[in-house]
Design an enzyme around this catalytic site. Sequence first.
Site, PDB file in Angstrom:
ATOM      1  N   ARG A  65      -1.530   6.743   4.145  1.00 48.84           N
ATOM      2  CA  ARG A  65      -1.478   5.327   3.807  1.00 48.84           C
ATOM      3  C   ARG A  65      -2.119   4.456   4.895  1.00 48.84           C
ATOM      4  NH1 ARG A  65       3.646   1.624   3.774  1.00 48.84           N
ATOM      5  NH2 ARG A  65       3.011  -0.018   2.338  1.00 48.84           N
ATOM      6  N   HIS A  69      -4.504   1.008   4.649  1.00 47.40           N
ATOM      7  CA  HIS A  69      -4.180  -0.280   5.273  1.00 47.40           C
ATOM      8  C   HIS A  69      -5.213  -0.688   6.308  1.00 47.40           C
ATOM      9  CE1 HIS A  69       0.182  -1.180   4.025  1.00 47.40           C
ATOM     10  NE2 HIS A  69      -0.382  -0.416   3.123  1.00 47.40           N
ATOM     11  N   ASN A  96       3.427  -3.746   6.217  1.00 48.19           N
ATOM     12  CA  ASN A  96       3.400  -2.643   7.176  1.00 48.19           C
ATOM     13  C   ASN A  96       4.788  -2.155   7.525  1.00 48.19           C
ATOM     14  OD1 ASN A  96       0.675  -2.522   7.425  1.00 48.19           O
ATOM     15  ND2 ASN A  96       0.590  -3.895   9.181  1.00 48.19           N
ATOM     16  N   HIS A 194      -0.230   8.372  -4.257  1.00 43.62           N
ATOM     17  CA  HIS A 194       1.224   8.238  -4.395  1.00 43.62           C
ATOM     18  C   HIS A 194       1.873   9.525  -4.894  1.00 43.62           C
ATOM     19  CE1 HIS A 194       1.018   3.538  -4.463  1.00 43.62           C
ATOM     20  NE2 HIS A 194       0.799   4.057  -3.268  1.00 43.62           N
TER      21      HIS A 194
HETATM   22  C1  HEM Z   1      -3.337   0.349  -5.540  1.00 43.89           C
HETATM   23  C2  HEM Z   1      -2.679  -0.414  -4.710  1.00 43.89           C
HETATM   24  C3  HEM Z   1      -1.542   0.108  -3.873  1.00 43.89           C
HETATM   25  C4  HEM Z   1      -0.321  -0.452  -3.766  1.00 43.89           C
HETATM   26  C5  HEM Z   1       0.156  -1.724  -4.440  1.00 43.89           C
HETATM   27  C6  HEM Z   1       0.450   0.386  -2.890  1.00 43.89           C
HETATM   28  C7  HEM Z   1       1.756   0.130  -2.500  1.00 43.89           C
HETATM   29  C8  HEM Z   1       2.542   1.001  -1.793  1.00 43.89           C
HETATM   30  C9  HEM Z   1       3.908   0.754  -1.437  1.00 43.89           C
HETATM   31  C10 HEM Z   1       4.693  -0.513  -1.727  1.00 43.89           C
HETATM   32  C11 HEM Z   1       4.375   1.863  -0.818  1.00 43.89           C
HETATM   33  C12 HEM Z   1       5.792   2.112  -0.296  1.00 43.89           C
HETATM   34  C13 HEM Z   1       6.010   1.495   1.057  1.00 43.89           C
HETATM   35  C14 HEM Z   1       7.456   1.566   1.417  1.00 43.89           C
HETATM   36  O1  HEM Z   1       8.232   0.835   0.804  1.00 43.89           O
HETATM   37  O2  HEM Z   1       7.835   2.371   2.287  1.00 43.89           O
HETATM   38  C15 HEM Z   1       3.305   2.801  -0.767  1.00 43.89           C
HETATM   39  C16 HEM Z   1       3.384   4.044  -0.218  1.00 43.89           C
HETATM   40  C17 HEM Z   1       2.307   4.881  -0.067  1.00 43.89           C
HETATM   41  N1  HEM Z   1       1.003   4.590  -0.379  1.00 43.89           N
HETATM   42 FE1  HEM Z   1       0.361   3.068  -1.494  1.00 43.89          FE
HETATM   43  N2  HEM Z   1      -0.308   1.439  -2.489  1.00 43.89           N
HETATM   44  C18 HEM Z   1      -1.544   1.309  -3.059  1.00 43.89           C
HETATM   45  C19 HEM Z   1      -2.632   2.128  -2.848  1.00 43.89           C
HETATM   46  C20 HEM Z   1      -2.627   3.202  -1.994  1.00 43.89           C
HETATM   47  C21 HEM Z   1      -3.810   3.899  -1.557  1.00 43.89           C
HETATM   48  C22 HEM Z   1      -5.239   3.525  -1.909  1.00 43.89           C
HETATM   49  C23 HEM Z   1      -3.391   4.918  -0.751  1.00 43.89           C
HETATM   50  C24 HEM Z   1      -4.190   5.942  -0.017  1.00 43.89           C
HETATM   51  C25 HEM Z   1      -5.342   6.413  -0.427  1.00 43.89           C
HETATM   52  C26 HEM Z   1      -1.940   4.855  -0.719  1.00 43.89           C
HETATM   53  C27 HEM Z   1      -1.126   5.762  -0.090  1.00 43.89           C
HETATM   54  C28 HEM Z   1       0.244   5.664  -0.018  1.00 43.89           C
HETATM   55  C29 HEM Z   1       1.093   6.723   0.518  1.00 43.89           C
HETATM   56  C30 HEM Z   1       0.646   8.090   0.969  1.00 43.89           C
HETATM   57  C31 HEM Z   1       2.390   6.220   0.504  1.00 43.89           C
HETATM   58  C32 HEM Z   1       3.651   6.910   1.012  1.00 43.89           C
HETATM   59  C33 HEM Z   1       3.959   6.408   2.401  1.00 43.89           C
HETATM   60  C34 HEM Z   1       5.141   7.077   3.078  1.00 43.89           C
HETATM   61  O3  HEM Z   1       5.454   8.230   2.761  1.00 43.89           O
HETATM   62  O4  HEM Z   1       5.737   6.432   3.955  1.00 43.89           O
HETATM   63  N3  HEM Z   1      -1.523   3.785  -1.461  1.00 43.89           N
HETATM   64  N4  HEM Z   1       2.190   2.255  -1.355  1.00 43.89           N
HETATM   65  C1  LIG Z   2       5.202  -0.779  12.756  1.00 41.30           C
HETATM   66  C2  LIG Z   2       5.416  -2.243  12.723  1.00 41.30           C
HETATM   67  O1  LIG Z   2       4.915  -2.971  13.551  1.00 41.30           O
HETATM   68  N1  LIG Z   2       6.160  -2.700  11.726  1.00 41.30           N
HETATM   69  C3  LIG Z   2       6.415  -4.099  11.528  1.00 41.30           C
HETATM   70  C4  LIG Z   2       6.068  -4.482  10.097  1.00 41.30           C
HETATM   71  O2  LIG Z   2       6.475  -5.779   9.760  1.00 41.30           O
HETATM   72  C5  LIG Z   2       7.854  -6.009   9.966  1.00 41.30           C
HETATM   73  C6  LIG Z   2       8.230  -7.388   9.394  1.00 41.30           C
HETATM   74  O3  LIG Z   2       7.186  -8.317   9.530  1.00 41.30           O
HETATM   75  C7  LIG Z   2       8.200  -5.861  11.457  1.00 41.30           C
HETATM   76  O4  LIG Z   2       9.571  -6.119  11.686  1.00 41.30           O
HETATM   77  C8  LIG Z   2       7.864  -4.427  11.863  1.00 41.30           C
HETATM   78  O5  LIG Z   2       8.090  -4.237  13.217  1.00 41.30           O
END
Ligand code: HEM
Ligand SMILES: CC(=O)N[C@H]1CO[C@H](CO)[C@@H](O)[C@@H]1O
Length: 327
Positions: A65, A69, A96, A194
């Site tokens: 991810r 970003h 983030n 995802h």
């Molecule tokens: C299409 C638009 C996208 C949206 C709206 C989106 C949104 C999100 C959100 C909200 C999360 C969960 C964050 C959390 O609450 O911990 C997430 C996780 C993740 N996203 Fe996306 N994402 C998008 C596209 C992508 C893309 C392009 C990639 C990589 C190529 C990606 C890779 C991931 C991965 C691997 C996770 C899991 C992270 C973890 O295990 O902590 N996402 N995404």
């Molecule tokens: C890793 C990191 O810097 N995370 C930040 C993401 O944003 C939240 C809220 O703005 C911060 O509290 C975290 O430290």
Amino acid sequence: MDSQKVLPCFLAHLVLLLMVFVISNAQGLKYGFYSETCPNAEAIVKEEVDKVMAVAPSLAGPLLRMHFHDCFVRGCDGSVLLNSSTNQAEKNAFPNLSLRGFQIIDRVKTALEKACPGVVSCADIIAIVARDVVVATKGPYYQVETGRRDGRVSNLTEALLNLPPPSSNISSLKSAFAAKGLSVKDLAVLSGAHTIGTSHCSSFTNRLYNFTGKGANDTDPTMDKNYIARLKMRCSATDTTTLVEMDPGSFRTFDLDYYTLVVKRRGLFQSDAALLDDSETKAYVLKAISTGSTFFKDFGESMMNMGRIGVLTGTSGEIRKQCAKVN
Ligand code: HEM
Ligand SMILES: CC(=O)N[C@H]1CO[C@H](CO)[C@@H](O)[C@@H]1O
Ligand SMILES: *[C@@H]1O[C@H](CO)[C@@H](O)[C@H](O)[C@H]1NC(C)=O
Ligand SMILES: *[C@@H]1O[C@H](CO)[C@@H](O)[C@H](O)[C@H]1NC(C)=O
Ligand SMILES: *[C@@H]1O[C@H](CO)[C@@H](O)[C@H](O)[C@H]1NC(C)=O
Ligand SMILES: *[C@@H]1O[C@H](CO)[C@@H](O)[C@H](O)[C@H]1NC(C)=O
Ligand SMILES: *[C@@H]1O[C@H](CO)[C@@H](O)[C@H](O)[C@H]1NC(C)=O
């Protein structure tokens, strides 16, 4: 041919050749950019990633991810890694919240600085690490173009403006991707990331409770009822800490199951469900789980497209000594 015709013909060929050269180097990136200056760069990254995956496999998701970003905010320039200085950095923006694994990037950087000081950019490290975690989770291997340089600016507001929220509908997703030069297909393909990782409840509880403002049992009608019931058992309306697997059952394996879930109306975010709201993305979702699936091949191509967004090359930017701060 007389000499009067030879010259224009020669020039036409030269122009064509130049155009081909310019297009193939459109971004100044190439495969094996470090083959002379740091021949073991990619092997060193892989060694470090494999060590991490052996002890902390849950970092695969955040590390993949991170590349997304980085690229969507100011281009793939490592700006996601910078600590806040006088202004608030991208890192500190709400999207983030769950970015993790910064210390892994630092570890890789330390190993690379030992082997070839001042040569490999932090932006390239993020791109290679993303590929290596995909491979470590049994996803496709793809070649990564390198030659990115590191930016000197990281700005919280830009992260908020450029990263689409999980509540996005299909039209905002398409425009967020188009704004970065990515296609509708790239959107459908990259969403497949995802298939690994976890999410905080707070990224989707709006779908479980009070969805349209009509009270506790008001849920997102586009989500499978049984899935909603199951998620409600894991997440209260105000939960900001619990982590839920995005692809339950195989959240540590890069596979096709994400698309199966989306079809079953079990995509976790509105942005996942939204892939069914456009004929092209819907067709891709269905194709991805059919026998003619090209998802693994497509993923490498779309990652290459994403990895080219707004890159700094040549003499722009710098090669940071430490990934968290500018030189
Ligand atoms: C299409 C638009 C996208 C949206 C709206 C989106 C949104 C999100 C959100 C909200 C999360 C969960 C964050 C959390 O609450 O911990 C997430 C996780 C993740 N996203 Fe996306 N994402 C998008 C596209 C992508 C893309 C392009 C990639 C990589 C190529 C990606 C890779 C991931 C991965 C691997 C996770 C899991 C992270 C973890 O295990 O902590 N996402 N995404
Ligand atoms: C890793 C990191 O810097 N995370 C930040 C993401 O944003 C939240 C809220 O703005 C911060 O509290 C975290 O430290
Ligand atoms: C950060 O980006 C925003 C939006 O583009 C801009 O208005 C602001 O001036 C920037 N902040 C800094 C410190 O450069
Ligand atoms: C999609 O979301 C955007 C931003 O929230 C909103 O302006 C737009 O009206 C929505 N489009 C549809 C078709 O719902
Ligand atoms: C649901 O949302 C509405 C409108 O935002 C709000 O007024 C109401 O208090 C909320 N109800 C619950 C149970 O959270
Ligand atoms: C919400 O639904 C649950 C389960 O169907 C039910 O037990 C509960 O009473 C409902 N709550 C409200 C406020 O309607
Ligand atoms: C960046 O910030 C993190 C977390 O606050 C800190 O551990 C790290 O030492 C900082 N790195 C640099 C180079 O300042």
